[in-house]
Design an enzyme around this catalytic site. Sequence first.
Site, short mmCIF file in Angstrom:
data_model
loop_
_atom_site.label_atom_id
_atom_site.label_comp_id
_atom_site.label_asym_id
_atom_site.label_seq_id
_atom_site.Cartn_x
_atom_site.Cartn_y
_atom_site.Cartn_z
N ASP A 172 -18.56 -51.80 17.80
CA ASP A 172 -20.23 -51.67 17.79
C ASP A 172 -20.44 -51.21 19.23
O ASP A 172 -20.32 -51.77 20.15
CB ASP A 172 -20.87 -52.91 17.57
CG ASP A 172 -22.26 -52.75 17.00
OD1 ASP A 172 -22.86 -51.84 17.55
OD2 ASP A 172 -23.00 -53.69 16.21
N ASP A 173 -21.09 -49.93 19.18
CA ASP A 173 -21.59 -49.34 20.67
C ASP A 173 -20.38 -49.13 21.56
O ASP A 173 -20.67 -49.38 22.91
CB ASP A 173 -22.38 -50.43 21.43
CG ASP A 173 -24.02 -50.32 20.42
OD1 ASP A 173 -24.13 -49.75 19.28
OD2 ASP A 173 -24.64 -50.93 20.87
N CYS A 228 -26.47 -47.37 14.79
CA CYS A 228 -25.57 -48.08 13.89
C CYS A 228 -25.69 -47.85 12.50
O CYS A 228 -24.69 -47.61 11.77
CB CYS A 228 -25.74 -49.71 14.49
SG CYS A 228 -24.72 -50.72 13.24
N LYS A 270 -19.96 -57.21 10.41
CA LYS A 270 -21.39 -56.94 10.50
C LYS A 270 -21.50 -56.15 9.05
O LYS A 270 -21.04 -55.09 9.03
CB LYS A 270 -21.64 -56.07 11.78
CG LYS A 270 -23.07 -55.44 11.74
CD LYS A 270 -23.18 -54.78 13.17
CE LYS A 270 -24.46 -53.96 13.34
NZ LYS A 270 -24.71 -53.69 14.84
N HIS A 328 -25.41 -55.02 7.86
CA HIS A 328 -26.41 -54.22 8.83
C HIS A 328 -26.96 -53.06 7.58
O HIS A 328 -27.41 -52.04 7.78
CB HIS A 328 -26.00 -53.28 9.92
CG HIS A 328 -27.32 -53.13 10.63
ND1 HIS A 328 -27.23 -52.25 11.87
CD2 HIS A 328 -28.63 -53.22 10.54
CE1 HIS A 328 -28.47 -52.08 12.45
NE2 HIS A 328 -29.23 -53.03 11.69
N HIS A 370 -21.49 -54.75 21.34
CA HIS A 370 -22.87 -54.80 21.41
C HIS A 370 -23.29 -56.11 22.00
O HIS A 370 -22.69 -57.18 22.20
CB HIS A 370 -23.02 -55.05 19.86
CG HIS A 370 -24.61 -54.72 19.64
ND1 HIS A 370 -25.63 -55.52 19.92
CD2 HIS A 370 -25.28 -53.58 18.93
CE1 HIS A 370 -26.92 -55.21 19.72
NE2 HIS A 370 -26.67 -53.89 18.97
N ASN A 379 -21.06 -45.77 16.97
CA ASN A 379 -21.73 -44.85 17.69
C ASN A 379 -21.23 -44.86 18.94
O ASN A 379 -20.44 -45.46 19.24
CB ASN A 379 -23.33 -44.99 17.62
CG ASN A 379 -23.68 -46.15 17.81
OD1 ASN A 379 -24.30 -47.06 16.94
ND2 ASN A 379 -23.54 -46.85 19.21
#
Length: 437
Positions: free
Chosen positions: A11-12, A55, A114, A116, A200, A265
């Site tokens: 994530d990120d 995301c 996750k 989401h 993240h 991302n």
Amino acid sequence: MRPNIIFIVADDLGYADLGCYGGRDAAFGPVSPVLDSLAANGLKFTQGYSNSPVCSPTRFALMTARYQYRLRGAAEEPINSRSRGSTTLGLPPGHPTLPSLLKAAGYRTALVGKWHLGYPPAFSPLRSGYDEFFGPMSGGVDYFTHCAFTGAHDLYEGETERHEAGYLTDLLSRRAVDFVNRASGSGDPFFLSLHYTAPHWPWETRDDEALARDVKDNLFHLHGGNIHTYRRMIHHMDEGIGWVMDALRAKGIADDTLVVFTSDNGGERFSDNWPLVGGKMDLTEGGIRVPWIAYWPAQIARGGVSGQHCMTMDWSATLLDAAGVAAHEAYPLDGVSLLPVLRDAKHRFARPLHWRMKHRGQRALRDGDWKYLRVDGIDYLFDVAADERERANHAAREPDRLAAMRSDWERWNDTMPAIPEDATVSLGYSAKDMPQR
């Protein structure tokens, strides 16, 4: 023989955060030795992208192998803890997904990490093809309290809240190992989505439990963090992936398991995106170009590097292809299978890639060496092969190429639903809080 499949999503994570993508060692040593080893013994992509610079939309594309713009819930990033109770902001349970198609073909399926993509009772992983789910429903949670920025606890087993002490990255890794151990003895192939929240924010390592005091203050942590903590968080994730790989080897199934790793991302404030510019929220290269690693000893030769253009939904199509599973006839895939590239790293094919964002009126098209980009009403044209930093704008020098690529983007956009008027980026913080790039 159908492979087991593990799809790992960070994530990120920035393009150059991993050692195998040029990242520097930390004070404690290599940041990502396990992932570096998977790349060295598998296939690394240098021109791979996410479907979105934020995301949730990328996860819609991952789940459906289609452009996320086809679904209302994926318009920008509206899904956060304030979306609880919505019947529109989520992945419709009736829509075919990567896990539901694999499940129908006999795979055991699990999401660890996750989600989401909307909240129960309207949406959940169990309603979209997963047999099992363990993780947070929302976009970001504290690593120790497991609370979202609203203060609500957000760690679930299935659709039931699960209170379990521990550092979230480690909890996810251990649960993934548990699933591998259980599923490997069933006689059926398995599909495991391992979607970490790391790296993240909030910026917390295993040793930072004392930081998890004021959930609302800490979750976005705009005043805190540093590159040292950030790199340690990546290292914790890398260690956990090592535990999963050890479990595969112990069960004797590592060679017949396709493991794919990426990020949802581009990187955030402490990320290393070199040589790219921009980051999360941007359609510049730093916001959408991400690591892609594939490891499958039975099919993938060691040490391959590919410049094939691809994006998230292509990998979902690839996994279906590897499993011998067809798309639902009413929902044809936008993703294109990369299986020929996995089997021969030198194989290349033309793959135009399109993006759009209501935020700042962004649009982009990558086609061959060239990229068309619009931000804040200004059109840019970059030769990305020669200028990965997107500094030299050829728009005025090559008006015909610009016009052609702009027309290509607009023709593609005409095939997509319009962006809803009420769509907006709602990440839980305001733009003024974010550091300037």
